[in-house]
Enzyme design. Structure first.
Site, PDB file in Angstrom:
ATOM      1  CG  PHE B 117      88.771 -58.502  30.835  1.00 10.74           C
ATOM      2  CD1 PHE B 117      87.844 -57.795  29.787  1.00 10.74           C
ATOM      3  CD2 PHE B 117      89.689 -57.624  31.509  1.00 10.74           C
ATOM      4  CE1 PHE B 117      88.000 -56.194  29.375  1.00 10.74           C
ATOM      5  CE2 PHE B 117      89.868 -56.711  31.043  1.00 10.74           C
ATOM      6  CZ  PHE B 117      88.826 -55.790  30.243  1.00 10.74           C
ATOM      7  CD  GLN B 230      99.540 -58.018  33.447  1.00  9.40           C
ATOM      8  OE1 GLN B 230      98.552 -56.516  33.461  1.00  9.40           O
ATOM      9  NE2 GLN B 230      99.215 -58.845  33.126  1.00  9.40           N
ATOM     10  CG  LEU B 242      95.331 -50.355  28.200  1.00 11.48           C
ATOM     11  CD1 LEU B 242      95.803 -51.353  27.715  1.00 11.48           C
ATOM     12  CD2 LEU B 242      94.983 -50.026  29.126  1.00 11.48           C
ATOM     13  CD  GLU B 245      92.596 -58.819  28.852  1.00 12.22           C
ATOM     14  OE1 GLU B 245      93.630 -58.446  29.821  1.00 12.22           O
ATOM     15  OE2 GLU B 245      92.220 -59.897  29.394  1.00 12.22           O
ATOM     16  NE  ARG B 276      95.785 -57.448  30.355  1.00 12.78           N
ATOM     17  CZ  ARG B 276      95.404 -56.788  31.593  1.00 12.78           C
ATOM     18  NH1 ARG B 276      95.861 -56.015  32.463  1.00 12.78           N
ATOM     19  NH2 ARG B 276      93.484 -55.918  31.354  1.00 12.78           N
ATOM     20  CG  HIS B 344      99.110 -52.818  31.498  1.00 12.63           C
ATOM     21  ND1 HIS B 344      98.988 -51.813  30.972  1.00 12.63           N
ATOM     22  CD2 HIS B 344      97.894 -53.131  31.967  1.00 12.63           C
ATOM     23  CE1 HIS B 344      97.211 -51.230  31.930  1.00 12.63           C
ATOM     24  NE2 HIS B 344      97.108 -52.306  32.101  1.00 12.63           N
ATOM     25  NE  ARG B 379      97.449 -56.129  37.069  1.00 11.33           N
ATOM     26  CZ  ARG B 379      95.932 -56.150  35.685  1.00 11.33           C
ATOM     27  NH1 ARG B 379      95.196 -55.668  36.088  1.00 11.33           N
ATOM     28  NH2 ARG B 379      95.778 -54.774  35.052  1.00 11.33           N
TER      29      ARG B 379
END
Lengths: 248, 567
Positions: B117, B230, B242, B245, B276, B344, B379
């Site tokens: 990630f 975010q 969404l 990711e 992000r 988000h 985050r």
């Protein structure tokens, strides 16, 4: 949509706190814009035309299971249905069948959740877990995949013709949930635990009309689970017969 | 009046995790504005981070390395002691969830599968295809059924009752029963999620109003770091649903209208798997500089999964494919996905410590509504599911400590007085003026998306601030069509709107004052991180005049001295 820019929505209205007012349809005209879903129309009606309209919604992406209803005769999640997908300017919305209406498109889901709880919808282990994960192969994991995908929206519950005549029937979603645990390689539930669906209110109640498969927005096939559980129960019965014979 | 030892508000992962830990010892009531299984945790897709070292490339991964990645990702605003606690707890809570039945995807050696990630040095994101939130929430809800947690679905929190020092409980609207009830409790635990709905472009659910952050703020509880919002790089154009990711974790590319994998320019090493904030700024820059595609729903760049092949997409990203088919009529096996960044997640929230305690005794908060802070200014993907479960669990420990030998009795008269005040407010709304709640909300959301977005300037923030003053003025004239309490969604919307205006005010003011760029807060007029002046948390408290008072508190730095972030 090629027949005019407006859509006519007919919504079945009812308020259980005012039982003297019979259920009745009310009509709303809404202008069409691209990408308009049934849920977006409902939100616009509540905002701009009638603040008292009641319907449930949350994720608006077909994963939370809040917004099941009957849309032009077909059960689906209102958030994933495009208004332009019907080829008609009139769309009729009704609450999910087989459940009591609280207000407008909001139904009382209590019986659905009662059936869910009845099948012991949780992993049962005889011994405490190891320090790490319980081993499970990818193949074993895939066996429960379709049932683990269930979002508990009750589309199948609303579509089920058996539930329409027998409210004591446990219903497709609960049986799919039970099979999800029975098939889980990590689950230790004793075989006798499926005995409580071994009657007409359980797996033998299903008429295999298969409306639940059409209704499911997540490609779950509850009848697969019912067939699986029936086989399991027959095996148990045969085993018992043999054990009795042996004792004689 | 209802009574519980512990009143939990919110039926998502954080609330359920606290409930299943406390219900054996205490009388717990779990109140949720939707049925717990509908909570927005359900929509999380990509995974949950834990240094299990299951992936062949992560054999030497450790919680300490996870902590470093998290701190660096946070642009050094996270409290490092709290981050280490979270990362050390991570393997334990993931194994716990697995033992309770969570069907994680598996590696060939039968262990929990992990994928890379953004911003993570190792592949450490545990997942279940692309439905990780769905399976985690189902597992915890199943656990709560097993434990017979007393749940109150479709109860909406309207007010927190404190006497300034101690919390006495909350006032709730019972939507089905159609009444306003006071709930007396020795301990009150908020796990109400984020505030995505104050933005027009957001991946969040319609229920994520942030009201659960505004309620304690109005009761005097401080909020922390609210300007850190975010923006997820990849949301589907039009609906802003969404696109996990995990798409990029599985190897997906981001491509502009020149056919370039443009992340090469912005993060040459990490490419699409930069954190992000960086990826969102990169996409926004491509859009602003004319290298995006045009669509009737807006400008976009492509998220291209085609080279992954049908088998991998079906196995690892089936939910994404389903959403693309349902909502935009394209199949990612054959077509690239048109995406744009959208709000988000809220890094900020109710100011808590790592035990979930707040400034008010007996009042706790965890999950997205809280700010410990473990995410700082940005985050990392895979850390929010982790945050909810770890701090739901640690919160239960703190509540248990507080309740042992606790002789406190909630003040019933105080609660009843507060309930009557809320009832008066409802009556006033029904007899209110000509302003409709939805027009104010629409204007608020547009203002926030246009002026308090990925890139910010003093002028835009000032404009947003004056708009919020106007909207607050308009709110005084707001009216609704019915004062009925049962299933009155318009009423709930009107009540929550007041809280949404308040928290937006705090977000904008914090952003205006913070004259630097850090993580997700990027000021075009101050494009550098300025540690000497700004390595500190923003803390907002409601002033007597109804306006936020902004103060600051120290960041806890233990082992990682702030460095420049390069990916």
């Amino acid at each position: 949509m090629d027949r005019g820019d407006y859509i006519l929505l007919k919504i079945l209205r009812y308020d259980a706190t005012e039982p003297t007012v019979e259920p009745h349809f009310e009509s709303y005209r809404v202008r069409i814009i691209p990408g308009l879903t049934i849920l977006t129309i409902l939100l616009r009606i509540r905002d701009e035309i009638d603040g008292t309209l009641a319907f449930r919604s949350s994720c608006r992406s077909a994963v939370c299971g809040s917004c099941a209803m009957v849309i032009n005769g077909k059960i689906d999640l209102s958030c994933r249905v495009q208004a332009a997908s019907f080829g008609t300017n009139t769309i009729i919305l009704e609450p999910l069948p087989n459940l009591r209406v609280i207000k407008d498109l909001v139904v009382d889901m209590t019986p659905f959740w009662n059936m869910y709880e009845k099948v012991k919808p949780f992993l049962i282990r005889k011994s405490p877990g190891p320090d790490k994960e319980l081993p499970q192969s990818d193949e074993e994991r895939k066996r429960i995949d379709q049932y683990a995908n269930c979002i508990l929206c009750a589309c199948c519950y609303g579509a089920c013709p058996v539930l329409a005549r027998n409210p004591d029937y446990v219903g497709p979603a609960a049986l799919a949930k039970l099979e999800r645990f029975v098939l889980d390689s990590r689950d230790d539930r004793p075989a006798s635990f499926i005995e409580n669906v071994n009657d007409d209110r359980g797996v033998w109640g299903c008429d295999m009309i298969l409306r639940c498969i059409d209704a499911c927005p997540k490609d779950v096939r509850p009848p697969d689970s019912i067939v699986g559980l029936r086989k399991q129960l027959l095996k148990l019965r045969i085993k018992k017969l043999f054990r009795k014979k042996g004792q004689e | 009046m209802l009574y519980h030892d512990v009143l939990i508000v919110g039926g998502g992962l954080a609330g359920l995790r606290a409930a299943v830990a406390l219900c054996d010892t205490y009388d717990v009531g779990l109140f949720s504005k939707v049925h717990p299984i509908r909570s927005h945790s359900i929509a999380a897709q990509g995974g949950i981070n834990a240094a299990l070292a299951n992936h062949p490339d992560s054999r030497d991964d450790t919680p300490e390395k996870h902590a470093f990645d998290t701190v660096k990702g946070s642009d050094y605003l996270a409290d490092q002691d709290a981050v280490l606690t979270m990362c050390e707890e991570a393997p334990t809570v993931v194994y716990e969830m697995e033992h309770w039945g969570c069907p994680f995807s598996r590696f060939p050696d039968d262990t929990i599968a992990q994928r890379p990630f953004g911003g993570g040095g190792y592949p450490r994101t545990c997942f279940s295809t692309d439905l990780t939130g769905h399976v985690l929430l189902n597992t915890l809800y199943e656990r709560s059924v097993y434990k017979r947690v007393r749940a109150y679905p479709e109860f909406v929190a309207l007010a927190l009752v404190t006497d300034g020092d101690v919390c006495h409980g909350a006032i709730m609207l019972d939507q089905i029963g159609g009444k306003i009830v006071s709930v007396a409790a020795k301990a009150t635990f908020f796990a109400t999620g984020g505030y995505g709905l104050v933005y027009y472009y957001s991946t969040n659910a319609l229920t994520n109003t942030g009201s659960g952050i505004g309620i304690p703020y109005r009761a005097g509880v401080p909020l922390k770091d609210m300007e850190f919002v975010q923006f997820h790089p990849t949301s589907l154009i039009g609906t802003n649903i969404l696109m996990t990711e995990g798409c990029r974790g599985e190897g997906g590319y981001l491509v502009n209208n020149q056919g370039e994998r443009f992340m090469e320019k912005y993060a040459p090493k990490a490419m699409e798997l930069a954190p992000r904030d960086i990826v969102s700024r990169s996409i926004q820059t491509e859009i602003e500089e004319g290298r995006a595609f045009d669509h009737e729903l807006g400008k976009y760049v492509n998220l291209d999964l085609r080279h992954l092949g049908e088998k991998r997409i079906m196995e690892r990203l089936p939910g994404i494919r389903r959403i693309c088919l349902d909502f935009i009529g394209i199949d990612p096996i054959r077509d690239p996905i048109p995406i744009m960044p959208a709000q988000h997640y809220s890094m900020g929230g109710i100011d808590t410590n790592a035990k979930t305690e707040t400034a008010v005794k007996g009042f706790y908060a965890a999950g997205e509504c809280a700010c410990v802070s473990v995410h700082g200014a940005n985050r990392l993907g895979g850390n929010s599911l982790l945050d909810t479960i770890v701090f739901g669990k640690l919160g239960s420990v703190a509540v248990d400590e507080y309740l042992q030998g606790c002789t406190f009795k909630p003040d019933e008269r105080l609660l009843e007085a507060r309930r009557r005040a809320v009832e008066e407010k409802v009556k006033a709304l029904a007899g209110g003026g000509p302003e409709r709640p939805f027009t104010i909300l629409r204007d608020l959301r547009m203002t926030m998306s246009q002026n308090v977005g990925i890139f910010r300037t003093r002028d835009e923030l000032n404009h947003a601030l004056s708009t919020i003053f106007e909207l607050k003025e308009r709110y005084r004239q707001v009216g609704i069509s019915s004062s009925k309490l049962s299933m009155n969604y318009e009423l709930i919307g009107a009540l929550e709107l007041e809280n949404m205006l308040d928290i937006s005010h705090v977000i904008v003011l914090g952003a205006l004052l913070r004259e630097e760029s850090r993580g997700a807060h990027w000021r075009r007029d101050f494009p550098q991180r300025r540690d000497t002046d700004w390595l500190k948390h923003t803390v907002a408290t409601l002033g007597k005049d109804g306006e936020p008072r902004i103060g600051y508190s120290d960041v806890v730095i233990t082992r990682y001295p702030p460095m420049e972030r390069k990916y």
